[in-house]
Every structure is written in structure tokens, then in C-alpha cells.
Design a protein around this motif. Structure first.
Motif, PDB file in Angstrom:
ATOM      1  N   ASP A 127       0.848  -1.115  -0.038  1.00 43.97           N
ATOM      2  CA  ASP A 127       0.072   0.007  -0.013  1.00 43.97           C
ATOM      3  C   ASP A 127       0.714   1.276   0.083  1.00 43.97           C
ATOM      4  O   ASP A 127       1.964   1.297   0.588  1.00 43.97           O
ATOM      5  N   ARG A 128       0.613   2.179  -0.805  1.00 39.82           N
ATOM      6  CA  ARG A 128       1.057   3.422  -0.878  1.00 39.82           C
ATOM      7  C   ARG A 128       1.527   4.344   0.327  1.00 39.82           C
ATOM      8  O   ARG A 128       2.518   4.965   0.389  1.00 39.82           O
ATOM      9  N   THR A 129       0.458   4.011   1.294  1.00 37.88           N
ATOM     10  CA  THR A 129       0.608   4.920   2.310  1.00 37.88           C
ATOM     11  C   THR A 129       1.902   4.210   3.372  1.00 37.88           C
ATOM     12  O   THR A 129       2.105   5.272   4.291  1.00 37.88           O
ATOM     13  N   GLU A 148      -1.204  -8.134  -1.059  1.00 37.45           N
ATOM     14  CA  GLU A 148      -0.655  -6.852  -0.839  1.00 37.45           C
ATOM     15  C   GLU A 148      -0.325  -6.876   0.777  1.00 37.45           C
ATOM     16  O   GLU A 148      -0.945  -7.374   1.602  1.00 37.45           O
ATOM     17  N   VAL A 150      -0.497  -4.412   3.790  1.00 42.49           N
ATOM     18  CA  VAL A 150      -1.213  -3.526   4.217  1.00 42.49           C
ATOM     19  C   VAL A 150      -1.031  -3.006   5.548  1.00 42.49           C
ATOM     20  O   VAL A 150      -1.584  -1.813   6.148  1.00 42.49           O
ATOM     21  N   LYS A 284     -10.549   0.586   0.447  1.00 44.05           N
ATOM     22  CA  LYS A 284      -9.672   1.004   1.515  1.00 44.05           C
ATOM     23  C   LYS A 284     -10.508   1.749   2.689  1.00 44.05           C
ATOM     24  O   LYS A 284     -11.520   2.607   2.235  1.00 44.05           O
ATOM     25  N   GLU A 287     -10.777   5.327   2.653  1.00 45.06           N
ATOM     26  CA  GLU A 287     -11.727   5.951   1.636  1.00 45.06           C
ATOM     27  C   GLU A 287     -12.711   6.393   1.983  1.00 45.06           C
ATOM     28  O   GLU A 287     -13.722   7.144   1.851  1.00 45.06           O
ATOM     29  N   GLY A 295      -3.134   0.607   5.322  1.00 44.24           N
ATOM     30  CA  GLY A 295      -3.756  -0.007   4.065  1.00 44.24           C
ATOM     31  C   GLY A 295      -4.860  -1.184   4.359  1.00 44.24           C
ATOM     32  O   GLY A 295      -4.993  -1.720   3.477  1.00 44.24           O
ATOM     33  N   TYR A 297      -8.404  -2.721   4.329  1.00 47.33           N
ATOM     34  CA  TYR A 297      -9.623  -2.406   3.608  1.00 47.33           C
ATOM     35  C   TYR A 297     -10.873  -2.852   4.529  1.00 47.33           C
ATOM     36  O   TYR A 297     -11.070  -3.495   5.495  1.00 47.33           O
TER      37      TYR A 297
END
Length: 570
Positions: A127-129, A148, A150, A284, A287, A295, A297
Motif C-alpha cells: 500500500d502506498r501509504t 498486498e 497493508v 480502503k 477512503e 492499508g 480494507y
């Protein structure tokens, strides 16, 4: 000030539920005069939604019945039968993995991905964060979800993987911290849904979302504030932090689901009440606006239909209703009550009943939620008309909650103080208010007398009538007689504390053997917990939902007849 007031009508000045005592006394509005008795007006009571502060300070006293924030939570682990998918095999949906040092790399992410691959784990995404967390020295653990990463552990795995299950109810938000390895419940908390300030029922909130300039944003922000407050409390009880939560599941009725996600709700507000989205979602958590690991979900089960939400699907799955022999009925009682019938032939029928918020204490003169001091048990002596009451937590009475109002109606009828249509009669315990209207003195409360009014009785009859009519219509549609139903499963906080004999006496349920009724607590929350921890359960429900046959009561030609009969007390 962060204080959520009761507002059954969403602040339109037509329900009278937001009465507050104001000092000094301010002018009376037309709405005040219509909804507040002359005696209370003289004392300084006004509708908060009509109140405008003028010159000078005001002191506002809120009723004790509206002061509670955390609610009773039925986080039952005692559901009869299986409450998890038969197949618990395989890896958890997310788990921590220790990392051993690896050689040189071309990027800070390589030691993490390569360390997982060396253990036969299919890691290929981060995850980009988490970019800042990958800086040297290399982290010692990673939480892997599928392929992924997270979350990152700098000093090794911080413990067992944790997740959060959310049941976003119209009245109450319940959250559960769960061990993702075995689905074990670690802690739970509940809070009132702050959206109540915009209306107690679903349709009032949809109206606000569609008509107010920032209505949708208001409701989304309120729901997330309630989720955040309950999550922090549950994490405190579990001894963890929000950022330790690696996975989130969320269920709710279709309106709550759409409002918290910012989905269009116009089609939900008018017939045929179609959702904008009926498929499962994985987003996410950040979000959505839910506090969790960077990260993490958020998984959302699909709604069944227009006003039959993913919470009801979760409850059906928790009880595995379609696996049980014979005819099975699930009634999930709330502001919006859902009813499902699983037949012996393997078909499942569902409908939604607009039962309204009376059983949550709204639109009742001295109504309140099931908080300390709420009258929840009533017995009336037919000879003297005197009532004996029990309260939540044994506190002095300050109001009356849903089970209390239903028991009061049942006892008033048994004492001969109510007609079959619900009219209050003169008799022991019945008196006249300042305007000459009948009311029954239930108890002397800390804030004054607690009474049952004619309007209270009618609100209770409308609520129970809607539920009974929904059950009758569903059974009739499926060709199943009430006596052929093998079990009635009653879910929800109200259903948990409801005595079957009381519900049968007022005609809320068909007249069958009380032994066929089973209270199962928050079955929706139980289903959300299982969906959180076990991917197989998610797949099973996603497959099953398309086969559930939804019935729209508004278009059912027999519903009006069912409803008219259900309004009587017998």
C-alpha cells in the motif's frame, strides 16, 4: 457542542420529540403551542428545533431521557446453531508475518516483498501509504492481505491480527474488535447513531439528504463520527489502537450503507425503492473514513434489496436460516424491521416493514432508548390500576423504552383500560391532562410523572401492526400458514428483551406456541463478525443473495387488509 438531540421529524417542528427547558422563558412559536401542553409552556419548555437565540444568554436543560450516549449492546455469542462457515480452513483474511533480513535491493520495498516470497507468500504489492515505513532499517514484520502488504511492524509482529466489524444501524452503531485468526470476539461497544438529529427514521434522513444543501454530507459525517467514537471505545476495551485494525467489515440497512458511502439515494426514497449499488464492495478503510491500519480494507456485504440491507443478509447467514429444517422466520426488529421466511423447499422470501422508531423510544411522550433509568418492564394491578415497573440497570425511572411501552399496552389491555382498537378508557390509574385528554400514570420519575398517552398507544400499535402485517403478508405470499412455521427467530436489541407472551398478547406475532420464539440478540453484528474473519462466509452470502426473493409490501394487494387487522389488540 457535540450534543445529539432527539429529532424524530428531522427538525421540521412536527413531532415534538426535542422538547427542552429554556431559561429565561422565550416567546412561544406556533409549533410550540401545537405540540407542548400549556402547563409545560408556562414552565419554559420549547421545541429545540424552533428555538432561536436572541440577545443575551440562554440556559437550556435537556431531558434526562435524551442524555445517554453509549447504549446497551447485545453482543451475543450465544446464537443457536452455527455462527461461522463450516469451512474455517485456510489462512486468515489478513495476518502478520515475521521478516528475516535479505540482501541488497534496488528499492526500500524489496526486503519486505522478497522476505515474504521466501516464505512462499505471494507478496507483490505494498500500500502506498506505507512508503515512509519502509525506510532503513528494514521492518521486521508485514501484514499480508492476498498479495498486498497493508501494514508494517518495525519491531516484529505486534501480536495476533485484529479486525473491526461494524453494524451501522439506524438508531445504534455497534462495533466489534475480532481476532482474525479464529473469529474470536475481543471487545464490543455501541453508540447512538448521530444521524438521529436529522430524523429518527430512514425516510426522514433520505429526505434531508435530498433536500438540504449539504444533506448527504451531513449524514455521512454524522455516521462516521458515531463509528469513530464506538471504535475508539472498543479498542480501549480490547487494549489495542485503531491503527492495529487490519481489516474492517461493515453491514447496515440499504440507506445507511448508501449514505456512509456517498452513493446516490434518490431511488431509495421513492417506489420501487431501488439501491444504486447491489454488489459487494472492497474499499480502503481510509477512503470510507474509518480509522484502521494505513492499508486496511473495508469489506461491505451487498444489500438484499431497496430497504432490506446487508445487515439482514448478515443475520440470515449468522443463523444459517436456509440450512435449518422446516419453515423458519427471522424478524429483525428495528426502526426499519426486516422479515425473512426460509421455507422447507429451500426458498427464501424477504420484506421490509416501516415499523418506525416507536420501539426505540421515539414519538413516545416520555420515550427514550434502553439506557439506565428506562422503564422496560410493566405490571398493572387490574383492581387498583397501580403499575409496578422495572428499569434498565435498576435506576430511578426517567422515561420508557420500547419493551416498556409494549408491555404497558399489553397490561393496559389486560386491565380493561384499552379498547380493542387501542382507545384509553376511564378507570383506575387513568387521569386527564391539562387539556382534558386521558393519560395513564405509569410512574413518578426523577423529572416528573411518566405517563402513557393516547398518542403513545397509537404509535405502539402502528409499529407492532406494521411488523405483524409484514409477517402475515410474507407467509400468505409463500403459502405458509402461521401454524406451519417451526421457529420464529427475533433479532435486534428490542427483540432480545421482548417477552414472547407480551408480543403475542398485543398481536405483534401470529398466535402460535411461545416456545417457537427464540431471541438471538444482534444477529447482524454476529454475521458481520463472521464475514470479517472468514472469506468463505463472504463468498457463501454473495452467492446466496441473488436467490432471495424480495416482496415490496406497498405493491402487495393484500397488505392493506393485513395492516388493518394487525392494528387491533384483539
Amino acid at each position: 457542542a457535540g450534543i445529539s438531540l432527539a429529532a424524530a421529524c428531522g427538525g421540521r417542528g412536527v413531532c415534538g420529540s426535542c422538547r427542552a427547558l429554556v431559561v429565561p422563558v422565550v416567546p412561544v412559536t406556533a409549533e410550540d403551542a401545537q405540540l407542548i401542553s400549556p402547563a409545560e409552556l408556562a414552565l419554559g419548555y420549547r421545541l429545540a428545533c424552533r428555538l432561536r437565540a436572541g440577545e443575551g444568554d440562554l440556559t437550556i436543560f435537556l431531558p434526562a431521557a435524551g442524555a445517554e450516549t453509549e447504549l446497551k449492546l447485545d453482543a451475543s455469542d450465544e446464537l443457536p446453531g452455527p455462527v461461522a462457515p463450516p469451512d474455517r480452513s485456510g489462512m486468515p483474511v489478513v495476518d502478520w508475518h515475521a521478516l528475516d533480513g535479505v540482501g541488497s535491493s534496488r528499492a526500500d520495498s524489496d526486503p519486505v516483498l522478497e522476505g515474504l516470497r521466501q516464505q512462499g507468500l505471494p507478496a507483490r504489492l505494498i500500500d502506498r501509504t506505507l512508503a515512509a515505513s519502509l525506510l532503513p532499517p528494514p521492518p521486521r514484520a508485514a501484514a499480508l492481505r492476498g498479495a498486498e502488504v497493508v501494514a508494517i511492524g518495525r519491531d516484529g509482529p505486534p501480536g495476533r491480527p485484529l479486525g473491526l466489524a461494524i453494524d451501522l444501524g439506524t438508531t445504534k452503531i455497534a462495533v466489534y474488535v475480532v481476532d482474525l485468526q479464529d473469529g474470536r470476539l475481543l471487545a464490543a461497544a455501541a453508540a447512538a447513531n448521530p444521524q438521529a438529529s436529522f430524523g429518527h427514521d430512514v425516510m426522514s434522513r433520505l429526505d434531508h439528504a435530498l433536500r438540504a444543501p449539504a444533506g448527504h454530507e451531513d449524514l455521512c459525517r454524522a455516521a462516521l463520527a458515531g463509528i469513530t467514537a464506538a471504535t475508539r471505545l472498543a479498542c480501549e476495551r480490547a487494549g489495542c489502537r485503531s491503527r492495529d485494525l487490519l481489516e474492517v467489515s461493515l453491514v447496515g440497512n440499504t440507506a445507511m450503507h448508501h449514505l456512509v458511502l456517498g452513493l446516490p439515494v434518490a431511488r431509495l426514497a421513492t417506489a420501487p425503492f431501488l439501491p444504486a449499488l447491489g454488489s459487494p464492495l472492497e474499499l480502503k478503510a481510509r477512503e470510507v473514513g474509518i480509522e484502521a491500519a494505513p492499508g486496511a480494507y473495508c469489506y461491505l456485504l451487498p444489500p438484499i434489496g431497496g430497504h432490506i440491507g446487508s445487515d439482514h443478509l448478515a443475520a440470515l447467514g449468522a443463523l444459517e436460516l436456509w440450512q435449518r429444517p422446516g419453515h423458519q422466520v427471522l424478524v429483525d426488529v428495528g426502526t426499519n424491521t426486516e422479515v425473512s421466511l426460509a421455507t422447507a423447499a429451500g426458498r427464501v422470501f424477504s420484506c421490509s416493514c416501516a415499523s418506525g422508531p416507536a420501539f426505540e423510544g421515539a414519538r413516545i411522550r416520555h420515550g427514550m432508548r434502553a439506557a439506565p433509568g428506562a422503564v422496560d418492564r410493566v405490571r398493572i394491578d387490574p383492581a387498583t390500576g397501580a403499575a409496578r415497573v422495572g428499569t434498565v440497570a435498576g435506576k430511578s425511572p426517567v422515561g420508557i423504552c420500547g419493551t416498556g411501552i409494549l408491555e404497558a399496552v399489553a397490561e393496559l389491555r389486560l386491565a380493561g383500560l384499552l379498547t380493542p382498537s387501542g382507545g384509553l378508557r376511564d378507570g383506575p390509574g387513568v387521569r386527564r391532562d391539562g387539556e382534558g385528554r386521558r393519560e395513564y400514570l405509569l410512574a413518578a420519575g426523577d423529572g416528573g410523572d411518566i405517563t402513557i398517552t393516547q398518542r403513545d398507544v397509537q404509535e405502539a400499535l402502528l409499529a407492532k401492526g406494521a411488523i405483524r402485517a409484514g409477517i402475515d403478508a410474507l407467509l400468505s405470499h409463500a403459502g405458509v400458514a402461521p401454524g406451519e412455521v417451526d421457529a420464529f427467530w427475533v433479532a435486534g436489541a428490542f427483540g432480545t428483551h421482548l417477552e414472547p407472551r407480551v408480543a403475542l398478547r398485543v398481536g405483534m406475532f401470529p398466535d402460535v406456541n411461545p416456545d417457537r420464539f427464540h431471541a438471538v440478540g444482534n444477529a447482524a453484528g454476529a454475521g458481520a463478525r463472521v464475514a470479517l474473519a472468514f472469506p468463505a462466509f463472504r463468498i457463501a452470502l454473495e452467492t446466496r443473495v441473488a436467490r432471495i426473493e424480495c416482496m415490496e409490501l406497498g405493491s402487495n394487494p393484500d397488505f392493506a387488509g393485513h395492516f388493518a387487522r394487525a392494528l387491533r389488540l384483539g
